[in-house]
Motif scaffolding. Structure first.
Motif, PDB file in Angstrom:
ATOM      1  N   GLN A 244       0.831  -1.207   0.000  1.00 52.81           N
ATOM      2  CA  GLN A 244       0.000   0.000   0.000  1.00 52.81           C
ATOM      3  C   GLN A 244       0.862   1.253   0.000  1.00 52.81           C
ATOM      4  O   GLN A 244       0.492   2.266  -0.592  1.00 52.81           O
ATOM      5  N   ALA A 245       2.012   1.151   0.678  1.00 54.40           N
ATOM      6  CA  ALA A 245       2.925   2.299   0.700  1.00 54.40           C
ATOM      7  C   ALA A 245       3.452   2.576  -0.704  1.00 54.40           C
ATOM      8  O   ALA A 245       3.796   3.708  -1.027  1.00 54.40           O
ATOM      9  N   MET A 246       3.497   1.527  -1.547  1.00 58.17           N
ATOM     10  CA  MET A 246       4.035   1.689  -2.902  1.00 58.17           C
ATOM     11  C   MET A 246       3.328   2.790  -3.674  1.00 58.17           C
ATOM     12  O   MET A 246       3.945   3.472  -4.482  1.00 58.17           O
ATOM     13  N   ARG A 247       2.051   2.958  -3.420  1.00 60.16           N
ATOM     14  CA  ARG A 247       1.317   4.012  -4.129  1.00 60.16           C
ATOM     15  C   ARG A 247       1.928   5.378  -3.854  1.00 60.16           C
ATOM     16  O   ARG A 247       1.934   6.244  -4.706  1.00 60.16           O
ATOM     17  N   MET A 248       2.434   5.545  -2.610  1.00 54.84           N
ATOM     18  CA  MET A 248       3.076   6.804  -2.265  1.00 54.84           C
ATOM     19  C   MET A 248       4.542   6.806  -2.683  1.00 54.84           C
ATOM     20  O   MET A 248       5.125   7.851  -2.919  1.00 54.84           O
ATOM     21  N   ILE A 249       5.149   5.601  -2.732  1.00 54.97           N
ATOM     22  CA  ILE A 249       6.593   5.515  -2.959  1.00 54.97           C
ATOM     23  C   ILE A 249       6.945   5.595  -4.443  1.00 54.97           C
ATOM     24  O   ILE A 249       7.934   6.212  -4.819  1.00 54.97           O
ATOM     25  N   VAL A 250       6.113   4.979  -5.290  1.00 51.14           N
ATOM     26  CA  VAL A 250       6.502   4.829  -6.694  1.00 51.14           C
ATOM     27  C   VAL A 250       6.658   6.159  -7.435  1.00 51.14           C
ATOM     28  O   VAL A 250       7.678   6.353  -8.102  1.00 51.14           O
ATOM     29  N   PRO A 251       5.717   7.100  -7.335  1.00 49.69           N
ATOM     30  CA  PRO A 251       5.911   8.317  -8.141  1.00 49.69           C
ATOM     31  C   PRO A 251       7.217   9.052  -7.830  1.00 49.69           C
ATOM     32  O   PRO A 251       7.984   9.333  -8.757  1.00 49.69           O
ATOM     33  N   PRO A 252       7.556   9.326  -6.550  1.00 48.87           N
ATOM     34  CA  PRO A 252       8.840   9.997  -6.317  1.00 48.87           C
ATOM     35  C   PRO A 252      10.037   9.135  -6.687  1.00 48.87           C
ATOM     36  O   PRO A 252      11.076   9.662  -7.062  1.00 48.87           O
ATOM     37  N   THR A 253       9.888   7.791  -6.587  1.00 46.87           N
ATOM     38  CA  THR A 253      11.009   6.939  -6.970  1.00 46.87           C
ATOM     39  C   THR A 253      11.275   7.019  -8.469  1.00 46.87           C
ATOM     40  O   THR A 253      12.432   7.033  -8.904  1.00 46.87           O
ATOM     41  N   GLY A 254      10.201   7.113  -9.245  1.00 45.23           N
ATOM     42  CA  GLY A 254      10.363   7.309 -10.682  1.00 45.23           C
ATOM     43  C   GLY A 254      11.144   8.579 -10.959  1.00 45.23           C
ATOM     44  O   GLY A 254      12.052   8.601 -11.802  1.00 45.23           O
ATOM     45  N   ASN A 255      10.823   9.629 -10.226  1.00 43.61           N
ATOM     46  CA  ASN A 255      11.561  10.879 -10.389  1.00 43.61           C
ATOM     47  C   ASN A 255      13.025  10.688 -10.014  1.00 43.61           C
ATOM     48  O   ASN A 255      13.915  11.247 -10.653  1.00 43.61           O
ATOM     49  N   GLU A 256      13.262   9.886  -8.964  1.00 45.23           N
ATOM     50  CA  GLU A 256      14.640   9.638  -8.528  1.00 45.23           C
ATOM     51  C   GLU A 256      15.431   8.906  -9.613  1.00 45.23           C
ATOM     52  O   GLU A 256      16.607   9.188  -9.818  1.00 45.23           O
ATOM     53  N   VAL A 257      14.776   7.947 -10.289  1.00 47.60           N
ATOM     54  CA  VAL A 257      15.479   7.200 -11.350  1.00 47.60           C
ATOM     55  C   VAL A 257      15.898   8.159 -12.456  1.00 47.60           C
ATOM     56  O   VAL A 257      17.041   8.144 -12.926  1.00 47.60           O
ATOM     57  N   ILE A 258      14.961   9.010 -12.860  1.00 49.67           N
ATOM     58  CA  ILE A 258      15.253   9.952 -13.937  1.00 49.67           C
ATOM     59  C   ILE A 258      16.350  10.924 -13.491  1.00 49.67           C
ATOM     60  O   ILE A 258      17.272  11.246 -14.245  1.00 49.67           O
ATOM     61  N   SER A 259      16.246  11.344 -12.236  1.00 46.87           N
ATOM     62  CA  SER A 259      17.263  12.238 -11.696  1.00 46.87           C
ATOM     63  C   SER A 259      18.624  11.540 -11.652  1.00 46.87           C
ATOM     64  O   SER A 259      19.646  12.133 -11.970  1.00 46.87           O
ATOM     65  N   MET A 260      18.613  10.253 -11.288  1.00 45.58           N
ATOM     66  CA  MET A 260      19.862   9.493 -11.198  1.00 45.58           C
ATOM     67  C   MET A 260      20.537   9.373 -12.563  1.00 45.58           C
ATOM     68  O   MET A 260      21.757   9.485 -12.679  1.00 45.58           O
ATOM     69  N   LEU A 261      19.714   9.162 -13.606  1.00 45.77           N
ATOM     70  CA  LEU A 261      20.274   9.054 -14.948  1.00 45.77           C
ATOM     71  C   LEU A 261      21.098  10.302 -15.255  1.00 45.77           C
ATOM     72  O   LEU A 261      22.184  10.221 -15.832  1.00 45.77           O
ATOM     73  N   LYS A 262      20.571  11.446 -14.853  1.00 41.00           N
ATOM     74  CA  LYS A 262      21.264  12.697 -15.148  1.00 41.00           C
ATOM     75  C   LYS A 262      22.431  12.926 -14.186  1.00 41.00           C
ATOM     76  O   LYS A 262      23.507  13.357 -14.590  1.00 41.00           O
ATOM     77  N   THR A 263      22.204  12.602 -12.903  1.00 39.16           N
ATOM     78  CA  THR A 263      23.263  12.833 -11.907  1.00 39.16           C
ATOM     79  C   THR A 263      24.470  11.949 -12.173  1.00 39.16           C
ATOM     80  O   THR A 263      25.599  12.300 -11.824  1.00 39.16           O
ATOM     81  N   SER A 264      24.254  10.799 -12.831  1.00 39.64           N
ATOM     82  CA  SER A 264      25.376   9.886 -13.089  1.00 39.64           C
ATOM     83  C   SER A 264      26.433  10.566 -13.954  1.00 39.64           C
ATOM     84  O   SER A 264      27.574  10.126 -13.987  1.00 39.64           O
ATOM     85  N   SER A 265      26.072  11.661 -14.625  1.00 40.44           N
ATOM     86  CA  SER A 265      27.068  12.379 -15.436  1.00 40.44           C
ATOM     87  C   SER A 265      28.179  12.967 -14.558  1.00 40.44           C
ATOM     88  O   SER A 265      29.255  13.274 -15.057  1.00 40.44           O
ATOM     89  N   LEU A 266      27.900  13.092 -13.230  1.00 38.34           N
ATOM     90  CA  LEU A 266      28.950  13.594 -12.336  1.00 38.34           C
ATOM     91  C   LEU A 266      30.137  12.649 -12.279  1.00 38.34           C
ATOM     92  O   LEU A 266      31.248  13.048 -11.927  1.00 38.34           O
ATOM     93  N   ALA A 267      29.906  11.362 -12.628  1.00 41.53           N
ATOM     94  CA  ALA A 267      31.010  10.400 -12.626  1.00 41.53           C
ATOM     95  C   ALA A 267      32.092  10.807 -13.621  1.00 41.53           C
ATOM     96  O   ALA A 267      33.216  10.310 -13.553  1.00 41.53           O
ATOM     97  N   SER A 268      31.766  11.710 -14.546  1.00 40.50           N
ATOM     98  CA  SER A 268      32.775  12.167 -15.511  1.00 40.50           C
ATOM     99  C   SER A 268      33.950  12.842 -14.808  1.00 40.50           C
ATOM    100  O   SER A 268      35.056  12.824 -15.319  1.00 40.50           O
ATOM    101  N   VAL A 269      33.717  13.419 -13.619  1.00 33.65           N
ATOM    102  CA  VAL A 269      34.823  14.121 -12.950  1.00 33.65           C
ATOM    103  C   VAL A 269      35.890  13.159 -12.441  1.00 33.65           C
ATOM    104  O   VAL A 269      37.008  13.578 -12.192  1.00 33.65           O
ATOM    105  N   ILE A 270      35.524  11.882 -12.257  1.00 29.51           N
ATOM    106  CA  ILE A 270      36.575  10.928 -11.865  1.00 29.51           C
ATOM    107  C   ILE A 270      36.894   9.989 -13.029  1.00 29.51           C
ATOM    108  O   ILE A 270      37.345   8.858 -12.833  1.00 29.51           O
ATOM    109  N   ALA A 271      36.645  10.504 -14.258  1.00 32.53           N
ATOM    110  CA  ALA A 271      37.044   9.806 -15.479  1.00 32.53           C
ATOM    111  C   ALA A 271      36.390   8.443 -15.660  1.00 32.53           C
ATOM    112  O   ALA A 271      37.011   7.497 -16.125  1.00 32.53           O
TER     113      ALA A 271
END
Lengths: 361, 254
Positions: A244-271
């Motif tokens: 039941q908590a999933m209904r509250m958890i899934v929408p922000p988690t989806g946003n986190e996944v999309i955010s993570m895809l973009k944030t992973s570009s920070l790994a470029s600073v350590i080559a």
């Protein structure tokens, strides 16, 4: 009075289920400016459906003005895309599916998936710890979240990258006792692993808060009902509360996944040769910065779009059994584009046989 | 004389500094229906919640089906039961809640089969077969695939009763099972409970339905201020109450 109910209570005159849906007096008064349908009054009493309501919609001049402005701006934008040679579309085309680009894209996807897996798994554990009645357990979780949310993720990535300077050798064994496996930190924590640790451990702190909010949102009565059936606390969490908590958890988690895809570009600073770093390698050689960045931009957009679609279907799965389930894409489109008299809070047609029409409540 | 299904001895329960139960003595004979009546805040619901240990008690002893609830006694010393043992005790005590508390993400059938499958480790097919029979018994043979929100309050409460029955408990606790329902839906739930009473199920019913108590109860218990003020047959307690507090309460609700 709390009397004993009669065995067969007679239906009150305004019984909601049996009323013919259209026989509401409001319909008759609101059609005043439409040529009156013959026999409307009679239709209301003998249960036949009166003619559908036909009214001239309200005009929206401001919307038309906005449309005109947007059209002009769009035309200007497309014009520059096509006519400005410095966009370098031929370079974009050359490198769009080049080996280095696709390898970089794959590393980005790997970073996103593994970091999110770490984040969701550890975050759920932290959320459950945070809700523990044991103060040591819950404050440990609080401390973790305090550290990992309180520092920039790029600092964390750099920190893990240089962990070898703090612990030159890593070993696995009994605390203060013998060790079984031993290795140089620089061999174990490669830049890719450092990026995973930085992104995943940081994400866990955010996911912990998301999962906790979801768990807290489930009514405590559900837990009691489950315990009263003999289920254990773990089973209750797994089978009753978390779904039941999933209904509250899934929408922000989806946003986190999309955010993570973009944030992973920070790994470029350590080559780490993820998508951004792989195009940077090319433009440091060719000086085609804008076209190469466009290659990355387009790929990021493609993947985030795919993720958006996936998020939508996952959300729909977890909202089953609840009111106001997520509408289908077609329903959303129709609601967005067409003027409608429908209740904006209703997405689904009423189920047959149920007193679902809000006008009849 | 067989031992009673429920025995409470001087049960005390406090929240913060407020004593909700102040020494409850109660015996419920096997196969009997006990209706607990009384004003709000008299501790009726708390008593039920103590019986299946949703609330631990602060003093006294509670036995259900011959077992001490929540503890094991060795000599003079009490040892708290583990989570697992509590679950086993609770599985033997059904409970139906005022606010329905069906699991909204599961169909009626899944609601009913959840505990048999995960506590009694029944096979899915067996559990579902039994669940369908139970739905039939509460008059909802075709509601198995409906989600709770597609059912009326009365239908949901009947599913909740079927869910409690699925664990084949020795005792069912009803905590104001009709208080949250529309008045026209109360009758169907009470009918199911009457049927259940006729089959010899031991039931403790906290209720405001005095008519139901008069018709179905073997014993009526009037509680006020955390103690049992008066108990006896419905005729005694409801028709000819001896305590002034009972007379006053009944004069207001009848």
């Amino acid at each position: 009075m709390h009397g004993e109910p009669a065995p067969g209570p007679g239906d009150p005159p305004g019984n909601l289920l049996d009323d013919p849906p259209a026989a509401v007096p409001v319909v008759a008064t609101s059609t005043a400016h439409v040529p009156p349908a013959l026999g409307l009054a009679r239709a209301a009493t003998d249960g036949r459906r009166p003619a559908p309501l036909d009214a001239t919609p309200v005009r929206h001049p401001a919307r038309w003005a906005a449309m005109a402005v947007i059209t002009v701006l769009t035309a200007m934008f497309v014009h520059t895309l096509v006519t400005n040679p410095r966009f370098g579309w031929s370079v974009v085309a050359d490198y769009f599916t080049a080996r280095t680009t696709l390898d970089g894209l794959w590393v980005t996807v790997e970073l996103t998936i593994v970091s999110m897996a770490v984040g969701i798994g550890l975050g759920t554990v932290l959320a459950i710890m945070r809700l523990s009645p044991n103060p040591l357990v819950s404050s440990t979780s609080w401390f973790y979240i305090w550290i990992f949310r309180g520092t920039p993720v790029i600092v964390q990535i750099l920190f893990w990258n240089f962990i070898g300077a703090l612990f030159p050798t890593l070993s696995f064994g009994i605390p203060f006792g013998p060790s079984f496996i031993q290795g140089s930190a620089n061999d174990v924590v490669t830049p890719f692993i450092a990026a995973l640790l930085g992104l995943g451990l940081n994400e866990a702190a955010y996911m912990a808060e998301i999962v906790r909010a979801g768990i807290v949102s489930v009514d405590h009565g559900q837990t009691e009902a489950s315990l009263s059936l003999g289920l254990s606390r773990m089973q209750t969490m797994r089978l009753v509360v978390l779904p039941q908590a999933m209904r509250m958890i899934v929408p922000p988690t989806g946003n986190e996944v999309i955010s993570m895809l973009k944030t992973s570009s920070l790994a470029s600073v350590i080559a780490v040769t993820e998508l951004l770093y792989s195009v940077q390698i090319v433009y440091s050689r060719t000086f085609q910065q804008i076209p190469m960045l466009l290659v990355a931009v387009i790929w990021y957009l493609i993947v985030t779009t795919v993720l958006n679609v996936g998020q939508y279907y996952v959300e729909r799965h977890f909202s089953r059994g609840s009111a106001g389930s997520t509408p289908t894409a077609r329903e959303r489109l129709r609601r967005g584009l067409l003027p409608t008299h429908a209740d904006p809070f209703r997405f689904r047609p009423p189920e047959p046989g149920l007193p679902d029409n809000p006008n009849h409540r | 004389m067989t031992d009673p299904m429920v025995r409470a001895e001087l049960v005390v329960k406090s929240f913060a500094h407020h004593d909700v139960l102040r020494g409850i003595d109660l015996e419920v004979t096997r196969g009997s229906v006990v209706c607990v009546i009384g004003p709000s805040g008299s501790g009726k619901s708390t008593l039920l919640r103590c019986i299946n240990r949703l609330e631990p008690i602060d003093a006294g002893r509670l036995w259900v089906d011959g077992e001490l609830i929540g503890y094991r006694q060795r000599g003079e010393r009490l040892y708290e039961l583990s989570e697992r043992e509590l679950g086993r005790q609770r599985a033997n005590i059904g409970m139906v809640f005022q606010h329905l508390e069906l699991f909204p993400h599961m169909t009626a059938l899944q609601n009913i089969t959840l505990a048999p499958r995960h506590v009694h480790r029944q096979q899915r097919a067996d559990a579902e077969k039994r669940a369908r029979a139970l739905l039939e018994r509460v008059g909802l043979g075709d509601a198995g695939d409906s989600y709770p929100r597609q059912l009326s309050g009365g239908q949901q409460q009947r599913v909740a009763i079927a869910r409690a029955l699925a664990m084949a408990p020795s005792l069912i606790l009803f905590d104001e099972p009709t208080s949250a329902l529309d008045p026209e839906l109360v009758g169907e739930v009470l009918d199911v409970m009457k049927d259940l009473a006729r089959t010899g199920m031991t039931m403790i019913v906290v209720t405001h339905e005095i008519g139901f108590a008069r018709e179905v109860a073997d014993e009526v218990v009037f509680m006020d201020g955390g103690v049992v003020v008066e108990s006896g047959t419905p005729e005694q307690v409801l028709m000819a109450p001896r305590q002034p507090r009972t007379q006053e309460f009944l004069s207001k609700v009848l």
